[in-house]
Design a protein around this motif. Structure first.
Motif, mmCIF file in Angstrom:
data_model
loop_
_atom_site.group_PDB
_atom_site.id
_atom_site.type_symbol
_atom_site.label_atom_id
_atom_site.label_comp_id
_atom_site.label_asym_id
_atom_site.label_seq_id
_atom_site.Cartn_x
_atom_site.Cartn_y
_atom_site.Cartn_z
ATOM 1 N N ASP A 2 2.256 7.411 -11.288
ATOM 2 C CA ASP A 2 1.505 6.968 -12.452
ATOM 3 C C ASP A 2 0.229 6.270 -12.049
ATOM 4 O OD1 ASP A 2 3.210 7.978 -14.245
ATOM 5 O OD2 ASP A 2 4.407 6.127 -14.461
ATOM 6 N N PHE A 3 0.327 5.538 -10.954
ATOM 7 C CA PHE A 3 -0.836 4.808 -10.469
ATOM 8 C C PHE A 3 -1.850 5.784 -9.870
ATOM 9 C CE2 PHE A 3 -2.960 2.708 -6.868
ATOM 10 C CZ PHE A 3 -3.593 1.674 -7.534
ATOM 11 N N CYS A 4 -1.349 6.667 -9.003
ATOM 12 C CA CYS A 4 -2.248 7.563 -8.264
ATOM 13 C C CYS A 4 -2.975 8.545 -9.181
ATOM 14 C CB CYS A 4 -1.483 8.325 -7.193
ATOM 15 S SG CYS A 4 -0.971 7.235 -5.855
ATOM 16 N N ARG A 5 -2.361 8.869 -10.321
ATOM 17 C CA ARG A 5 -2.982 9.782 -11.257
ATOM 18 C C ARG A 5 -4.358 9.286 -11.703
ATOM 19 N NH1 ARG A 5 1.227 10.072 -14.914
ATOM 20 N NH2 ARG A 5 2.305 11.167 -13.237
ATOM 21 N N ASN A 6 -4.518 7.991 -11.755
ATOM 22 C CA ASN A 6 -5.774 7.424 -12.246
ATOM 23 C C ASN A 6 -6.809 7.182 -11.156
ATOM 24 O OD1 ASN A 6 -4.811 7.298 -14.908
ATOM 25 N ND2 ASN A 6 -3.703 5.412 -14.396
ATOM 26 N N LEU A 7 -6.447 7.530 -9.934
ATOM 27 C CA LEU A 7 -7.396 7.265 -8.851
ATOM 28 C C LEU A 7 -8.393 8.409 -8.722
ATOM 29 C CD1 LEU A 7 -5.089 5.843 -6.035
ATOM 30 C CD2 LEU A 7 -6.522 4.595 -7.653
ATOM 31 N N THR A 8 -9.651 8.079 -8.481
ATOM 32 C CA THR A 8 -10.629 9.121 -8.212
ATOM 33 C C THR A 8 -10.962 9.143 -6.723
ATOM 34 O OG1 THR A 8 -12.478 7.637 -8.617
ATOM 35 C CG2 THR A 8 -11.682 8.898 -10.497
ATOM 36 N N LEU A 67 -9.785 1.796 -3.021
ATOM 37 C CA LEU A 67 -9.329 2.669 -4.105
ATOM 38 C C LEU A 67 -10.264 2.582 -5.305
ATOM 39 C CD1 LEU A 67 -6.882 2.383 -2.252
ATOM 40 C CD2 LEU A 67 -5.457 2.077 -4.269
ATOM 41 N N PHE A 68 -10.563 3.755 -5.873
ATOM 42 C CA PHE A 68 -11.336 3.809 -7.120
ATOM 43 C C PHE A 68 -10.369 4.137 -8.238
ATOM 44 C CE2 PHE A 68 -16.082 4.551 -6.205
ATOM 45 C CZ PHE A 68 -16.049 3.673 -5.139
ATOM 46 N N TYR A 69 -10.274 3.252 -9.200
ATOM 47 C CA TYR A 69 -9.272 3.408 -10.245
ATOM 48 C C TYR A 69 -9.959 3.498 -11.606
ATOM 49 C CZ TYR A 69 -5.079 2.322 -12.997
ATOM 50 O OH TYR A 69 -4.028 2.345 -13.893
ATOM 51 N N VAL A 118 0.837 -1.193 0.000
ATOM 52 C CA VAL A 118 0.000 0.000 0.000
ATOM 53 C C VAL A 118 0.877 1.250 0.000
ATOM 54 C CG1 VAL A 118 -1.619 1.355 1.392
ATOM 55 C CG2 VAL A 118 -2.017 -1.087 1.039
ATOM 56 N N ASP A 119 1.947 1.263 0.831
ATOM 57 C CA ASP A 119 2.864 2.404 0.874
ATOM 58 C C ASP A 119 3.508 2.641 -0.483
ATOM 59 O OD1 ASP A 119 2.361 3.013 3.447
ATOM 60 O OD2 ASP A 119 4.076 1.894 4.274
ATOM 61 N N ARG A 120 3.913 1.548 -1.083
ATOM 62 C CA ARG A 120 4.564 1.655 -2.371
ATOM 63 C C ARG A 120 3.603 2.252 -3.412
ATOM 64 N NH1 ARG A 120 8.683 -2.157 -4.768
ATOM 65 N NH2 ARG A 120 9.428 -2.239 -2.635
ATOM 66 N N LEU A 121 2.342 1.803 -3.389
ATOM 67 C CA LEU A 121 1.348 2.318 -4.337
ATOM 68 C C LEU A 121 1.144 3.819 -4.135
ATOM 69 C CD1 LEU A 121 -1.491 -0.388 -4.419
ATOM 70 C CD2 LEU A 121 0.097 0.192 -6.250
ATOM 71 N N ARG A 122 1.150 4.231 -2.866
ATOM 72 C CA ARG A 122 0.895 5.634 -2.555
ATOM 73 C C ARG A 122 1.960 6.547 -3.174
ATOM 74 N NH1 ARG A 122 -2.337 7.191 1.712
ATOM 75 N NH2 ARG A 122 -1.959 5.388 3.001
#
Lengths: 771, 435
Positions: free
Chosen positions: A15-21, A257-259, A7-11
């Motif tokens: 590039d990943f977080c840009r797509n989260l709503t 997470l909403f992706y 989870v920390d790594r994802l945060r």
């Protein structure tokens, strides 16, 4: 690597977080306890303590107390909240007090029954008393069945078996029915729509038999979180219920997470494929040694995802058996093996339809990924609940598809998190359903004059007369006797309208059964030349024999799958409700629907391009059902300066948008409702949009849509206005090609009209703009 | 709750006519069948009233407003049914009945206290909606065999009929039936329970001829239906019988047409069934009373008798019967079965020498009979202590077993090479240690 590290790594992954709503953290929740009720047998309390349970959660205490007090109880229980104690304790307590006492447990699936019996047995062994617990399903040999009937204190079964195997033979179950103290109905929320309407009728029969033998059982129901669990229980069981919804179970921290996959073509509103994004995410978790469950909405998607993931695992130089598919249509042994594999960790990722949403014991997983919105708030929480149990961090990711409903939800996380979950609908008085069960009930015991079966006595009498006119019953003196040499329960399937599923046989393997589909789905899924996928193996269907309920298949290797197109004709038979909103008529009533599968498209894996087509030669089917529809003023095309063709496209676009948001308003499966637009309705000559139910006669969805007309249209408007596309795209109105250039704008104008806005430019609702 | 429209029936008709509910072929077949049936019934009704009393003579039994139709017939004891008289059954001996049924409870079987039962029903699927519209009870009564065929003219005849049957059952201490344990009695029990009348029959002994018949004739006849046993064993020829699959439909349509003519053959069928129960009971008991198994003419049947003795651990009878018939047996599989039983019977009776001979005979005739080899080896090693021969036998057997892989014979008892190798090892050990 553990989940918190991931989870920390994802945060930190931009590039990943840009797509989260949305990144919602649901904090851990401590346990709240209510103590053991005084009336509880000390042996049970001791047994629990030995199992390490020194106190009950608040909801358990309340449920047990109410049940012991003789009240019917409905407990709302999220995943892993210890719901089984809510019913096992009162039931065991009853048997300890009176060894003759009996209980009946109903689970929607066989798999759940088996889990339950296993757990009960362990507990019974713990308290060292002789209490027989048996499953009774189709798999039992005749000799074992006898033991269940005589020695089973607790009979665990499913509604289908109760309907076709137990009630029609009630005289050999005399001990059960004479001494029945509790009926437990778990996973109550699954009994909605057609299935729930059937169950309500099976229970009418059960209560009738109990009354004959002089018993009057208490009902205990458990439901996942839906808006109206108490109401649903009362509708299905037709008794008053004590609702317990104060959940005291603890849960660990959960990241939700909403992706939304990134847009690759802004003009056409095309996003990156959700399937590919999910497959990439799942592969990432697999490589970190984290166990995950991946949900997909259709069987086809499950198969495609399984194939992608198996390939990915092979590339990681790992055993492809770490990944498994799981869905209806797999054989029971196959399923049991997969469940075991998940519990013991030999399977690291499972791709499933909502089949695994129910309480099947697969242990606790770390991550739950949903490929697309499941269609309901309730079921999304169920799927999310598959990740993380009582403690520790867990991760849930909802990946949106380009489907309109998904785009609506993904851009309105607050809708999901704040809105109460949907309410479940049943209609136990659907004429076809109630009549089918009255046949079964007459077979079990003759009806008496003046008796009522859920319906009032007059209507009950009318149906009895109808059956007598058709020589199914015979009225002699004051009784209505079954008068046929058939076994009625055999002709009534609780889960579909049609009797008997179509089995799929592999002709290259001695006709081995590889799967099954229900009768109505067969013309759409296993028509001649269709590609049917099972455990990632592709089969082509050589022949569909609807009369014999068989589809003949053989394995092939192709790089495409197939998708059927259906032609629909509607006729209005009766209007039951109507009302005028501005210049638009909204109505509900009965329709006759004729549909005919006409052709199929071949769609290439990976690129999803259309690579060919073929014809489907099957007879047309006709059905009477319920519908909700809108009729627009005849001159609306001129008014909006839309030529005929474009008006048609606009109607189609709005119909499609309405259908997309309808399941959110009435808790139903997307396949329970279909939409159809008519440029000139053959009934009124006006441009019309119909939303109709796929079950003959309907089970109450149309009525609900009629009632929630405004909410429904607002949701459709919001879907259309919030979509970034210009002219309409697959994310809002369906295929842009069919909708034409002005489809989306036209649809919005029509929707405005239906909302009674005279200027016909609807204001976006209060919902937020897209992120 | 929505108020159903007044034209509920019409609405239902429309809904049920839904083509999607069943495939086109189903629907057509069903409609066709219904049309054919109705026109047939119309023709029957047009022919005028043929109530049951004009077809089969009988009386109304019961109270005025609660009665059923009773067809009673008294048969003299010398009445011939097939090759036997009904009265012959009076000589039935409980000892033989309990032996053939493997049921101790039947050892006091007294034919004069038995009821012979059979039912005709509205379906073969069972379940509470299946009605026993014709129930026959036969019993010996004042120098006759009396048969009461109790018939329901409609559903309301059921309760008085069951009341009458309950009285009838009260006089009996045994029920005789053909397949009644799994068919007729469960159905009757259901009828009694749903009418809230106590079902006393559950408490009394039950001689179900289907099981006894299978024990004696299954091997030879294969088909052990009552019809086939009548033909092959009892010498009975039926005339004017009805296909039993048609019976439910005949009664159900009679309810509407009130034309009972087609029921005549149903009454006949039902009567024959019960009379056959009587002669079959008498014949079985008689066959078992003839000494030395000679009541069973066919050797195959006689071997079944030996088998029955064997399964009831009556080893002396096994040995004496088998000794006598072995020389008469020519077919290999019969000789094998016979010798096998003899070997084990001798073993159980500790008749070692005889046993040794039987195993040797078996091995000589069937060299690949590994069970016999294992038994003989055990005997030689432990009892006779002839280690040399035991060793030789084991060696020979292991060789055979190893060859078996490619040729294959099946040995039902699953005696495999490993167990012989182990035995061989042990014997060789004993030999070297100088036992």
């Amino acid at each position: 690597m553990n989940v918190s590290q991931v989870v920390d790594r994802l945060r930190r992954d931009g590039d990943f977080c840009r797509n989260l709503t949305e990144w919602k953290i649901l904090p851990d929740r401590p346990a709240r306890y209510g103590g053991f009720p005084e009336a509880l047998d000390p042996r049970l309390v001791e047994g629990l303590k030995r199992r390490g349970i020194s106190n009950l959660y608040t909801h358990q205490t309340q449920a047990v107390e109410a049940a012991l007090g003789g009240e019917n109880v409905c407990v709302v229980t999220p995943t892993a909240s210890g719901k089984t104690l809510c019913y096992n304790l009162p039931v065991l307590n009853g048997i300890l007090a009176n060894p003759k006492a009996r209980a009946l447990y109903l689970f929607p699936t066989k798999a759940l029954s088996q889990d339950q019996v296993h757990e009960l047995k362990t507990f019974v062994d713990e308290i060292e008393v002789k209490i027989g617990t048996y499953t009774f399903d189709g798999d039992k040999p005749a000799s074992a069945r006898k033991a269940v009937r005589s020695a089973g204190h607790i009979v665990v079964t499913n509604p289908d078996m109760l309907h076709s195997g137990i009630l029609p033979h009630h005289t050999i179950w005399i001990r059960l029915f004479e001494n029945l103290e509790y009926v437990v109905i778990d996973e109550l929320h699954t009994y909605r729509g057609v299935f729930g309407s059937h169950l309500a009728n099976v229970l009418r029969r059960l209560k009738r038999i109990c009354a004959f033998y002089g018993s009057d059982p208490t009902f205990i129901c458990c439901s996942a979180t839906i808006a109206n669990p108490g109401e649903l229980a009362a509708r299905v069981v037709e008794r008053p219920f004590h609702l317990v919804d104060d959940n005291g179970a603890p849960s660990g921290e959960r990241h939700f997470l909403f992706y939304n996959p990134p847009v690759v073509n802004a003009e056409l509103g095309i996003r990156k494929s959700s399937v590919k994004e999910v497959s990439r995410l799942a592969t990432h978790f697999l490589s970190k040694g984290i166990q995950s469950i991946i949900f997909a909405r259709s069987r086809l998607r499950v198969e495609i995802l399984t194939t992608y993931l198996k390939d990915a695992v092979r590339k990681l130089k790992k055993d492809h058996n770490l990944v498994k598919g799981y869905r209806g249509g797999y054989l029971p042994t196959e399923r049991r093996e997969i469940e075991r594999g998940l519990r013991d960790g030999s399977i690291m990722a499972v791709v499933s339809t909502n089949a695994l949403e129910l309480g099947i014991d697969i242990g606790s997983l770390d991550v739950s990924i949903m490929t697309g919105y499941s269609g309901s708030v309730a079921s999304t929480w169920q799927q999310a609940g598959r990740a993380g149990r009582r403690s520790g961090v867990s991760l849930v990711i909802l990946v949106a598809t380009s489907a309109p409903l998904d785009q609506y939800i993904i851009n309105h996380p607050e809708y999901f998190f704040e809105q109460a979950p949907e309410s479940a609908t049943v209609d136990p008085n659907n004429l076809i359903i109630v009549t089918s069960h009255m046949k079964c009930a007459s077979f079990e015991l003759p009806f008496l004059d003046g008796e009522s079966f859920g319906l009032g006595a007059t209507s009950t009498g009318e149906i009895l007369q109808f059956l007598a006119d058709n020589r199914v019953l015979r009225h002699v003196r004051n009784k209505w006797h079954w008068s046929s040499d058939t076994y009625p329960a055999e002709d009534v399937s609780l889960r579909t309208a049609a009797p008997g599923n179509v089995v799929i046989l592999d002709t290259t393997d001695n006709g081995r059964v590889i799967g099954e589909v229900d009768f109505f789905a067969a013309p759409v899924e296993v028509y001649q030349n269709a590609i049917y996928i099972h455990q990632s193996v592709q089969y082509t269907i050589d022949e569909l024999d609807l009369d014999d309920r068989k589809a003949y298949a053989r394995p092939v290797e192709t790089d495409y799958y197939t998708d059927a197109q259906i032609k629909v004709d509607l006729k209005v038979l009766d209007i039951l409700q109507q009302d005028r909103v501005g210049e638009v008529e909204r109505q509900s009533g009965e329709l006759s629907v004729t549909w005919l599968p006409t052709m199929y498209k071949k769609i290439k894996f990976g690129t999803h391009e259309n690579v060919g087509w073929g014809e489907i030669h099957l007879p047309e089917s006709t059905m009477h059902t319920s519908s909700y529809w809108l009729e627009f003023p005849e001159d609306c095309g001129e008014r909006f300066k839309l030529p005929q063709e474009e008006l048609g496209a606009a109607l189609n676009a709005l119909a499609n948008a309405l259908r997309q948001v309808a399941p959110v308003q009435v808790l139903c499966d997307p396949t329970d409702i279909r939409a159809h637009a008519n440029l000139r309705s053959p009934f009124s000559d006006k441009p019309s949009i119909y939303l109709y139910e796929t079950y003959p006669g309907g089970v109450g969805f149309s009525d609900k849509l009629y009632t929630h007309h405004e909410r429904l249209l607002e949701a459709a408007v919001s879907l259309l206005t919030n979509c970034a596309c210009k002219e309409g795209c697959p994310s809002c109105i369906g295929s842009a090609l069919e909708a034409g250039a002005n489809g989306k704008q036209g649809a919005l104008k029509l929707a405005g009209l239906a909302l009674g806005q005279s200027d016909a430019t609807p204001k976006p609702s209060t919902l937020n703009e897209a992120v | 709750m929505a108020t159903p429209a007044p034209e509920l029936g019409d609405k239902l008709k429309a809904l049920l006519a839904t083509k999607g509910l069943m495939s086109g072929a189903d629907l057509q077949a069903r409609e066709g069948k219904a049309r054919a049936r109705q026109s047939e019934e119309k023709a029957l009704a047009a022919a005028g009233g043929f109530e049951v009393d004009r077809v089969v003579p009988g009386i109304l039994e019961g109270a005025e407003d609660a009665s059923f139709y009773l067809v009673r017939e008294d048969f003299p004891l010398d009445c011939i049914h097939g090759d036997h008289t009904l009265g012959a059954a009076l000589a039935t001996d409980g000892k033989h009945i309990s032996f053939s049924a493997k049921d101790e409870e039947l050892s006091d079987f007294d034919p004069e206290k038995a009821v012979f039962i059979d039912t005709e029903t509205t379906g073969l699927m069972g379940g509470t909606g299946t009605v026993t519209f014709l129930v026959g009870v036969g019993y010996f009564h004042e120098g006759h065999f009396r048969l009461d065929q109790c018939f329901m003219r409609d559903y309301d005849d059921e309760e008085p009929m069951l009341e009458y049957l309950a009285e009838r059952f009260a006089f009996a201490d045994t029920v005789v039936s053909f397949n009644g344990k799994s068919f007729d009695l469960p159905l009757l029990r259901t009828r009694f329970i749903t009418n809230r009348i106590p079902f006393r029959v559950d408490g009394i002994a039950h001689f179900d001829l289907v099981h006894a018949s299978r024990r004696f004739w299954k091997k030879r006849l294969g088909d052990c239906s009552l019809g086939n046993i009548e033909e092959q064993i009892l010498g009975i020829r039926r005339e004017g019988d009805v296909d039993s699959a048609l019976i439910p439909e005949i009664w159900l349509s009679y309810l509407h047409t009130r034309d009972a003519r087609r029921l005549e053959s149903v009454f006949y069928h039902h009567k024959m069934d019960i009379l056959s129960l009587v002669t079959l009971t008498g014949f079985l008991s008689h066959s078992l009373s003839v000494p030395d198994g000679k009541g069973f003419e066919h050797l195959e049947d006689r071997l079944s008798l030996v088998r029955l003795h064997f399964s009831q651990k009556r080893y002396d009878e096994v040995l004496s019967l088998a000794e006598e018939m072995l020389p008469l047996l020519h077919e290999a599989h019969l000789r094998r079965d016979c010798l096998e039983m003899m070997g084990f019977a001798a073993k159980r009776r500790s008749r070692w020498e005889a046993m040794e001979n039987y195993w040797r005979a078996l091995i000589e005739e069937f060299p690949r009979h590994f069970t016999a080899r294992a038994e003989l080896a055990k005997h030689l090693e432990h009892r006779k202590r002839d280690l040399c021969e035991a060793e030789q036998l084991c060696r020979e057997t292991v060789k055979l077993l190893e060859a078996r892989v490619s040729i294959d014979v099946t040995d039902s008892r699953g005696v495999g090479a490993p167990s012989f190798l182990k035995r061989l090892d042990r014997i060789q050990g004993k030999l070297t240690r100088g036992f």
